[in-house]
Every structure is written in structure tokens, then in C-alpha cells.
Design a protein around this motif. Structure first.
Motif, short mmCIF file in Angstrom:
data_model
loop_
_atom_site.label_atom_id
_atom_site.label_comp_id
_atom_site.label_asym_id
_atom_site.label_seq_id
_atom_site.Cartn_x
_atom_site.Cartn_y
_atom_site.Cartn_z
N UNK A 228 -27.42 50.91 -15.17
CA UNK A 228 -26.43 50.25 -14.30
C UNK A 228 -26.23 51.13 -13.08
N UNK A 229 -25.61 50.57 -12.06
CA UNK A 229 -25.07 51.42 -10.99
C UNK A 229 -23.56 51.27 -11.06
N UNK A 230 -22.82 52.21 -10.49
CA UNK A 230 -21.36 52.17 -10.60
C UNK A 230 -20.76 51.32 -9.47
N UNK A 231 -19.70 50.59 -9.77
CA UNK A 231 -19.05 49.73 -8.78
C UNK A 231 -18.10 50.48 -7.85
N UNK A 232 -18.02 51.79 -8.03
CA UNK A 232 -17.05 52.60 -7.27
C UNK A 232 -17.55 52.91 -5.86
N UNK A 325 -27.10 44.36 6.31
CA UNK A 325 -27.83 43.88 5.14
C UNK A 325 -26.95 43.51 3.95
N UNK A 326 -25.63 43.56 4.11
CA UNK A 326 -24.73 43.13 3.03
C UNK A 326 -23.64 42.26 3.63
N UNK A 331 -12.72 43.69 -2.41
CA UNK A 331 -13.14 44.59 -3.49
C UNK A 331 -12.86 44.00 -4.87
N UNK A 332 -11.71 43.37 -5.04
CA UNK A 332 -11.40 42.84 -6.38
C UNK A 332 -12.40 41.75 -6.78
N UNK A 333 -12.89 40.99 -5.79
CA UNK A 333 -13.89 39.96 -6.12
C UNK A 333 -15.19 40.62 -6.56
N UNK A 334 -15.50 41.74 -5.91
CA UNK A 334 -16.71 42.47 -6.31
C UNK A 334 -16.58 42.98 -7.75
N UNK A 335 -15.43 43.58 -8.03
CA UNK A 335 -15.18 44.15 -9.37
C UNK A 335 -15.18 43.05 -10.44
N UNK A 347 -28.16 44.42 -10.59
CA UNK A 347 -27.99 42.97 -10.44
C UNK A 347 -26.79 42.59 -9.58
N UNK A 348 -25.71 43.37 -9.65
CA UNK A 348 -24.50 42.95 -8.90
C UNK A 348 -24.57 43.29 -7.42
N UNK A 349 -25.24 44.39 -7.04
CA UNK A 349 -25.35 44.64 -5.59
C UNK A 349 -26.25 43.58 -4.96
N UNK A 350 -27.20 43.09 -5.74
CA UNK A 350 -28.10 42.05 -5.22
C UNK A 350 -27.30 40.83 -4.75
N UNK A 351 -26.17 40.57 -5.41
CA UNK A 351 -25.36 39.39 -5.10
C UNK A 351 -24.78 39.45 -3.68
N UNK A 352 -24.48 40.66 -3.18
CA UNK A 352 -23.90 40.74 -1.82
C UNK A 352 -24.95 41.09 -0.76
#
Ligand code: OGA
Ligand code: NI
Length: 354
Positions: A228-232, A325-326, A331-335, A347-352
Motif C-alpha cells: 500500500x502507500x500511505x494516505x498521509x 497531473x492530479x 481531503x476527507x473525500x480522499x480518505x 490503486x487510490x492515487x490512481x483515482x485522482x
């Protein structure tokens, strides 16, 4: 040491609203009945299993940054930090100023908590519709494979959501000083003044996750934490001084982040990847298990406020040369989208990503 465990705020109905996770058994408890057991739900698909004996890349080392040199604004050390963020997304910091006693106490408090009888720990168990408390997160399906790890996640800043006690308070306060210095340096490296990130993002939130990795009779079949990568913005990890476990994906291969006594491992999170317009990457990492000794780690996530919009900084976007490129996202929507998925690489960074 006295350990006070105050009932989690979730019991008072004060959830974070960040997400939920299905409840799963404690691995530590499963092993109390049968220390050799590796239940089916924990056996990873062959393609996901770690190659425990692979030591081909043993000589590669995560960069080490001397924090005291950054404080002196040493140009060479600042350049090293920039390169570490660009090429590794990970570095270990030494001379960071957190007292050894504070780190030792934090580890001892965590160990004392995980050694409590299950019933005691369960007093601060997370609720199914929450992510804060004792238990696992990122479990979204009964079918998905589970990580070989028990966790405790707490939000430690702002104060009112704090619910673990003294050691955590002292540790979090000390870590906040280190994190303030990291964000000042990153602000300058991203083309702003030292207060640039703070001005843009407001007061940072801080969360702490304690990861308890029991031994496993077949470490080749399981994962302590899935890739995973961290959402922080960035994460500071206090890991065991001796036991290897953390691995990072560097140029497509998994490399051990070998412990250095008294150091902290720092990694760039998804939010800095987005703010830096991809110049600094939040790198995929995972933890593996071992047969001999349980391993503990304490991850502190430094995050923007829930309502803050994150997107590439003006200083990191420049017409044709550096196109944006993003997309922007609150932030809360990202989390929330992050906690709604299984931990799954990037997978989640790909979404933005645009
Ligand atoms: C995490 C994490 C790694 C480790 O908690 O996000 O990546 O070594 N932990 O425990
Ligand atoms: Ni992580």
C-alpha cells in the motif's frame, strides 16, 4: 508502567466519519490456541506471497538523513533530502531530537497494551462502522485475504479525540516537532517559504497506528501488511530496533528498510505526491512476518484537515513543462475512498490522477 486504557471515543458515538471495516478475529488470539496455525483466510494468492529468501538487493539502503544538519540548513543535506523524496519516497532520519526515553516508553506502552488479556483490549475495540480503535481496517469483503497483523489506530491531534494515555501523548507531541521541521523543509523544496504547506493546509491532523505482527510458522505464505502507500502527507515510523519487516518497492523490487537504532523511518504519503504534482512519490511498501519474534511498529500519519482541498501546488505546475497531473479533492473525500477499499498498492492515487 501503569497503562490506562480509556474507552474509545467511538463508544460515545463520536466517530471520525472516515470509513468502516468488517470485523475480523485477532491473529494473536488465534495463535494462543494453535501457534502453528495459518488459517486459509490469511494464505495469500501465490502471486502476492513474499519471497522471504530473496536477498539479491541486500546492498541497497534506504537513504539516511541527518536531521541536525537540516536544522543548520546544510545545503548538501537538503539536497540529499530532495533526492531521497524523488528517488525513494523513503528515508530514515537520525539525530531527530526525539528523546530515546520517549521512544522506549512508547514501545513499552504498546507492548503492554498488546500483552493485555483479549477481554481488556476489547474494551477499546473499534466498532464495525469506525476505523479508530483495536482491530483491523481495510477489510471490505468476507472473501478478501487478511493481513497477519493486529492493529490499533488512534487520532492523536486535535486533542479531543485522543484516548490512549501518557506515553502516546508524550510521543505524539515530540513527533509533532519533528514533523513540523519536515514540512518546513518540504515547503521550501516545493518552491514556497517554510510556512507554505501550513498556510495552504491549515493545522495538520495526526493519527497513530500501532501494528502488532505475531510470529508466523509460514511467513512465506502471509503478509504482515499488504502492499500500500500511505494516505498521509508523510508518515514517521518507529520500528523495532532489530527485527526486519518493512519492505519498500524501489525500482520494481522489494527492499528491506533495515532498522537503525533510534532512527525514524519517514515516507512520503499520497497527499504530498498530489501536492508536489508527482515530483515526490508515495511509494508502495509492505511488512512481512517472521517465525522467531513478534514485531511491533508505530506509524504516525501527518495529515491535512478534513475540509482542506488538496491538489498540485501552483509552484509545482508550469504550463507545458509540468502539466497538472492530479485533480483537486477534499481531503476527507480522499480518505473515505481510501478506507472504502482493500489496501492495494497505488490503486487510490490512481483515482485522482489526470
Ligand atoms: C503502516 C505501515 C509498516 C510497518 O502502518 O502504514 O506501512 O513496518 N507499516 O509496520
Ligand atoms: Ni504504510
Amino acid at each position: 508502567m501503569e497503562l490506562k486504557v480509556v474507552k474509545a471515543s467511538v463508544e460515545k458515538g463520536e466517530g471520525l466519519g472516515w470509513g468502516k471495516s468488517l470485523l475480523v478475529p485477532s491473529i494473536q488470539e488465534i495463535l494462543k490456541n494453535d501457534s502453528q496455525s495459518v488459517p486459509e483466510r490469511y494464505i495469500q494468492e501465490p502471486k502476492d506471497r513474499p519471497l522471504i529468501s530473496q536477498n539479491l538487493f541486500d546492498s541497497l539502503q534506504v537513504p539516511v538523513i541527518d536531521f541536525s544538519m537540516l536544522a543548520q540548513k546544510d545545503a548538501n543535506e537538503i539536497r540529499k533530502l530532495d533526492l531521497a523524496c524523488k528517488e525513494w519516497g523513503f528515508f530514515q532520519i537520525i539525530n531527530h531530537g526525539v528523546r530515546e526515553e520517549t521512544m522506549v516508553n512508547m514501545k513499552a506502552a504498546m507492548a503492554a497494551f498488546f500483552e493485555l488479556p483479549f477481554q481488556e483490549k476489547s474494551k477499546c475495540a473499534k466498532a464495525a462502522n469506525e476505523i479508530q480503535g483495536y482491530g483491523q481496517n481495510f477489510v471490505v469483503s468476507e472473501k478478501q485475504k487478511l493481513d497477519w497483523c493486529d492493529m490499533m489506530f488512534l487520532k492523536t491531534f486535535p486533542h479531543e479525540t485522543r484516548n490512549f494515555k501518557e506515553a502516546v501523548e508524550e510521543y505524539s507531541t515530540e513527533i509533532r516537532k519533528v514533523s513540523n521541521k519536515i514540512d518546513a523543509n518540504l515547503s521550501v523544496l516545493m518552491g514556497m517559504d517554510e510556512n507554505g504547506l501550513k498556510r495552504k493546509l491549515g493545522e495538520f491532523q495526526q493519527g497513530i497506528r500501532m501494528n502488532y505482527y505475531p510470529t508466523c510458522s509460514r511467513p512465506d505464505l502471509v503478509l504482515g501488511i499488504s502492499p500500500h502507500s500511505d494516505g498521509s502527507l508523510f508518515t514517521l515510523l518507529l520500528q523495532d530496533d532489530e527485527i526486519n519487516g518493512l519492505q519498500i518497492k524501489h525500482k520494481k523490487v522489494w527492499i528491506d528498510a533495515k532498522p537503525i537504532r533510534n532512527s525514524l523511518v519517514v515516507n512520503i504519503g499520497d497527499a504530498i505526491e498530489i501536492l508536489s504534482n508527482g515530483m515526490y512519490k508515495s511509494i508502495e511498501h509492505r511488512a512481512i512476518s517472521n517465525e522467531k519474534k513478534p514485531r511491533m511498529s508505530i506509524a504516525t500519519f501527518v495529515m491535512p484537515g478534513d475540509e482542506v482541498q488538496i491538489g498540485p501546488l501552483d509552484s509545482m505546475v508550469n504550463g507545458k513543462h509540468l502539466p497538472r497531473s492530479y485533480r483537486n479533492i477534499k481531503y476527507i473525500d480522499y480518505i473515505r475512498q481510501k478506507f472504502a477499499m482493500k489496501m492495494q498498492g497505488k490503486a487510490h492515487t490512481a483515482i485522482v490522477k489526470l
